[in-house]
Design an enzyme around this catalytic site. Structure first.
Site, PDB file in Angstrom:
ATOM      1  N   LYS A   1     -10.316 -13.088  14.181  1.00 20.86           N
ATOM      2  CA  LYS A   1      -8.921 -12.605  14.177  1.00 20.86           C
ATOM      3  C   LYS A   1      -8.808 -11.331  13.332  1.00 20.86           C
ATOM      4  CE  LYS A   1      -8.194 -15.801  10.359  1.00 20.86           C
ATOM      5  NZ  LYS A   1      -7.641 -17.087   9.907  1.00 20.86           N
TER       6      LYS A   1
ATOM      7  N   TYR B   1      -1.381  12.277  -8.645  1.00 21.23           N
ATOM      8  CA  TYR B   1       0.029  11.939  -8.808  1.00 21.23           C
ATOM      9  C   TYR B   1       0.289  11.329 -10.182  1.00 21.23           C
ATOM     10  CZ  TYR B   1       1.122  12.684  -3.863  1.00 21.23           C
ATOM     11  OH  TYR B   1       1.334  13.240  -2.633  1.00 21.23           O
TER      12      TYR B   1
END
Ligand SMILES: *Cc1c(COP(=O)(O)O)cnc(C)c1O
Length: 347
Positions: A38, A247
């Site tokens: 999955k 940042y």
């Protein structure tokens, strides 16, 4: 897009994947090991993973969504594919046309399946995770004898821990195993395989450890890493002491520092939890991440390798248990977050 060379590579070891399945199959004793593929094969690519596990001998593949079953139905016979998240009535014509096998999770789903003609199916019994499946208080009301139950399965909540819940789930599963008239029984995920023979039944359902995850202590001895990350240096510069990086300037250079910027970021699944922590490597030389991880870029300290230049490739450390301990992200998140911009290269 495909005409351009991706500056980001996921290098995948097909032999390690096959070897991990074979080892998990061997550790499952007389039970067969299946495979959870999955979430796009836990981020590594469901089609490639499924083909390799099929060639290794795997015959039971688990996905969550019907679309995931359709995506691999030309690689293995649809009858080998089980869809964990159940059915809804509106999908029945497509489900019948596809031929993958539903895992029925509620009494309602049992009724829908029966009313639409029945046939081979699986049943999820909820033995205590209380997430998805037919509860012990409901199982007797389900007319399971009217449908053709191949597999009765249940899922462990705490198999990665030494928890009393494991034994409690085992007992409840055992007590109700006969109700369904199932041909086969299945309880263990990767970690559950390590809980011992009582947990193995007929089929085990490893996911994480196929892909190199260490689901429980002891697995380091036989599970091999499958995925490596490699990113290209987009820029190399020497910054003076005192220069801020990234940042919010969370890193300030203590000395003159040669930095490189690599093409990986949180949009690729390299989450901000690696900020200031996750090293890259060039050979044996460590290249620490400086400052914040941004969306598409990470700055690393390349002072340890003076010859590095623009265009060179560095390995971004992604050993699952180590990266998990470093960041607090689970090994499952580390794998399934991996984004779509990687060039996936199978070796
Ligand atoms: C995801 C999943 C698995 C595989 O679990 P791992 O911990 O990755 O080995 C097995 N069974 C069910 C029902 C699952 O949802």
């Amino acid at each position: 897009m495909t005409d351009f060379e991706s500056p980001l590579r996921l290098i995948l070891d097909g032999e390690a994947l096959a070897s991990n399945w074979q080892a998990l199959n061997a550790h499952s004793g007389p039970a067969q090991a299946g495979a959870a593929v999955k979430a796009d094969g836990y981020g590594l690519g469901a089609r490639e993973v499924t083909a390799r596990l099929r060639d290794a001998g795997c015959r039971d593949f688990f996905v969550a969504h019907w679309g995931e079953a359709a995506a691999i139905a030309d690689i293995v016979p649809p009858a080998w594919i089980s869809v964990l998240n159940g059915i809804q009535a509106a999908d029945i014509p497509h489900i019948r046309a596809l031929g993958a096998v539903p895992v029925l999770n509620t009494p309602e789903q049992v009724s829908i399946w029966h009313a639409s003609g029945g046939g081979r199916c699986h049943v999820m019994f909820d033995s205590g995770i209380n997430r998805l499946g037919i509860g012990p208080e409901q199982i007797h009301q389900c007319r399971l004898q009217d449908i053709d139950v191949d597999l009765m399965l249940s899922h462990l909540a705490s198999a990665d821990e030494d928890s009393a819940q494991n034994d409690a789930q085992l007992r409840l599963f055992h007590e109700h195993a006969a109700v369904s008239g199932a041909k086969r029984l299945s309880l263990a995920n990767s970690a559950g395989i390590m809980l011992g023979a009582d947990y193995h039944y007929d089929l085990t359902r490893p996911g994480l450890s196929l892909y190199g995850g260490i689901a429980r202590g002891g697995m380091e001895a036989f599970i091999k890493p499958v995925a490596r990350l490699s990113a290209r240096l987009l820029q190399v510069r020497t910054l003076p002491a005192g220069a801020p990086i990234g940042y919010n300037a969370t890193h300030i250079c203590g000395n003159d520092t040669t930095v490189g910027t690599i093409s990986i970021g949180y949009a690729d699944g390299y989450l901000r939890a690696f900020s200031g922590k996750g090293p890259a490597h060039y050979g044996a030389a460590a290249l620490p991440v400086l400052g914040r991880v941004s969306m598409d870029l990470v700055t690393i300290d390349i002072s340890a390798v003076p010859g590095l230049r623009e265009g060179d490739w560095v390995d971004v450390d992604y050993d699952l248990p180590t990266a998990s301990a470093l960041t607090g992200l689970s090994q499952y998140e580390l794998l399934t977050n991996l984004g779509t911009r990687f060039k996936r290269i199978w070796r």
